[in-house]
Design an enzyme around this catalytic site. Structure first.
Site, short mmCIF file in Angstrom:
data_model
loop_
_atom_site.label_atom_id
_atom_site.label_comp_id
_atom_site.label_asym_id
_atom_site.label_seq_id
_atom_site.Cartn_x
_atom_site.Cartn_y
_atom_site.Cartn_z
N ALA A 101 -5.69 20.70 -17.79
CA ALA A 101 -6.29 19.59 -18.52
C ALA A 101 -7.25 18.80 -17.64
O ALA A 101 -8.31 18.34 -18.11
CB ALA A 101 -5.20 18.66 -19.06
N HIS A 110 4.59 -0.50 4.30
CA HIS A 110 5.90 -0.20 4.88
C HIS A 110 6.97 -1.07 4.21
O HIS A 110 6.77 -2.27 4.04
CB HIS A 110 5.91 -0.48 6.38
CG HIS A 110 7.27 -0.30 7.00
ND1 HIS A 110 7.78 0.95 7.31
CD2 HIS A 110 8.23 -1.22 7.34
CE1 HIS A 110 8.99 0.80 7.83
NE2 HIS A 110 9.29 -0.50 7.86
#
Length: 477
Positions: A321, A445
């Protein structure tokens, strides 16, 4: 057609309302074109109604089941959840209907004329449309062919929708198979194998070749996880026949010239697909095909007939697609006088496996074949703090970099979030990024994204969360 029959004048006519077709229609409308979209079935094509979306409902459910099973250490649940397959199928139908309605609303909002019928070419600027008992002739300025693909019949095994299915019949699997055999090497084989295993099926995957077609590190990890899940894989297999009798299925195979038979309850055939162009009449108007039977197009998706464009599965390349969507926008923009180009170099390969797989660009083996000297950096997600706290430590991030100029040539991931993170790899390749370009930005983080940075650092034995490496792995001619 009767000579002199009145033709309705149209600006842009698109045959096919799948992902490529409706994206092309909307983009052309955004650029000021009057668009007519012809679709004989449901908007969204195979992807929305038979393939991408229905299959991902199954993989999403399987992922949640497995997540629950793996959550007991976090204090969540002390027994397996109740799983209602028929309720999942109802949810699947609901999702498909919602997305269909969304596409219809977009078509209406962009003032695109939708004709529910079958279209075929009468000439280089005329299309005939059969709408139930009604017939119309459309005269167009430009047309786009977006009719997708069909399952080939090369195996000679006829799906019956009860025990034997092809990939487009996935939503029709009405019960959890006791023993499901999956024949094929594409991503749906891995996805459906893992999904139905999670649902409780015994699963056997049959491969015509030795491998699934990914980087060697991914192949190794796939093999380990399938073994862990007790999914049997038979390699170098030729499927001969399948017989249904008394709710039992007998599947006949040829493995290295030895004939064997397997008993199962269901067979899923992931057979090659062919362009859906037989009834378009394009051979009469000068639209040429490639040696492999696809419509020949240039970088603007224009055929040899200047007024006609083609996109998606009817053109060469993977039947994805994402390819059809990109080509649809390119064709629409070219028709509107812009200067876009379609480039298939960095189409990602993704699998909603458990854990997910995402890959783009050159593999380690590809570098060896092409004689390109490269460095290989690899970081296991077991060393990533966020993966550890999630309990999702399977997988890795692998980076291929040119040994001499340090440009990024390939990125391969397997693990939680890999499908979302691969966009960083695609951008790196498209922008011809060097190692320093990827190492310079901040990485949140804690996050899975830190795996990309550590894989980049490992190219030069500088990964913080890996023990010192004696030698850096290189692939040369």
């Amino acid at each position: 057609m009767v000579v002199g029959e009145l033709a309705h004048e149209k600006d842009v006519v698109i045959i096919g309302g799948g992902p490529g077709g409706y994206h092309a229609a909307i983009r052309a409308a955004q650029l000021g074109k009057k668009v007519t979209l012809i679709e004989k079935k449901e908007l969204g094509g195979v992807c929305l109604n038979e393939g991408c979306i229905p299959s991902k409902v199954f993989t999403a459910a399987a992922s949640r089941l497995n997540l629950f099973k793996d959550s007991h250490e976090m204090g969540i649940g002390d027994s397996l959840p109740n799983f209602d397959y028929q309720k999942l199928r109802s949810y699947q139908k609901k999702v498909i209907a919602q997305l269909q309605n969304g596409v219809k609303a977009l078509i209406q909002a962009n003032k695109i004329e939708l004709l529910n019928g079958t279209g075929y070419f009468l000439s280089e600027n005329r299309i005939g449309v059969e709408i139930e008992e009604h017939y119309e002739v459309l005269q167009f300025n430009q047309a786009i062919i977006a009719t997708g693909s069909l399952p080939s019949k090369s195996l000679g095994i006829q799906p019956n929708g009860k025990t034997i299915f092809h990939s487009g019949m996935i939503p029709q699997i009405s019960e959890i198979p006791k023993h499901l055999i999956v024949y094929g090497v594409n991503e749906i084989a891995l996805e459906m194998g893992m999904a139905f295993q999670a649902f409780g099926s015994e699963v056997t995957i049959l491969l015509e070749k030795e491998e699934f077609g990914y980087d060697s590190s991914i192949e190794k990890e796939i093999k380990r996880i399938l073994k862990k899940k007790k999914i049997q894989v038979l390699r170098n297999v030729q499927l001969i026949n399948a017989h249904s009798s008394n709710e039992e299925l007998l599947v006949e195979l040829n493995i290295q010239e030895e004939k064997i038979s397997l008993n199962a309850t269901h067979l899923l055939l992931l057979i090659p697909r062919i362009p859906n162009i037989k009834e378009l009449g394009i051979e009469k108007i000068g639209v040429t095909l490639t040696d492999t039977g696809y419509i020949h197009v240039n970088k603007q998706c224009q055929t040899m007939v200047p007024t006609i464009y083609a996109i998606g599965d009817v053109t060469e390349g993977p039947a994805l697609a994402v390819k059809a969507i990109t080509q649809g926008k390119v064709a629409a923009e070219a028709i509107a006088g812009k200067h876009p180009e379609y480039d298939a170099n960095y189409i990602p390969k993704i699998v909603h496996f458990q854990p997910p797989i995402a890959s783009v660009g050159l593999t380690e083996e590809g570098a060896r074949v092409e004689g390109i000297p490269v460095k290989v950096g690899k970081f296991p997600l077991a060393s990533n703090g966020f993966a550890t706290l999630l309990g999702k430590k399977d997988g890795f991030v692998k980076v291929i970099s040119h040994l001499e100029n340090e440009t990024i040539l390939g990125v391969h991931m397997m693990g939680e979030g890999a499908i979302e993170m691969i966009s960083s790899g695609i951008l790196s390749l498209e922008m011809v990024a060097r190692e320093e370009d990827i190492k310079f930005p901040f990485y949140p983080h804690p996050s899975m994204n830190e795996g990309i940075l550590e894989a980049m650092d490992s190219l030069n034995s500088e990964a913080i969360h890996l023990p010192p490496q004696k030698t850096q792995k290189k692939v040369t001619t």
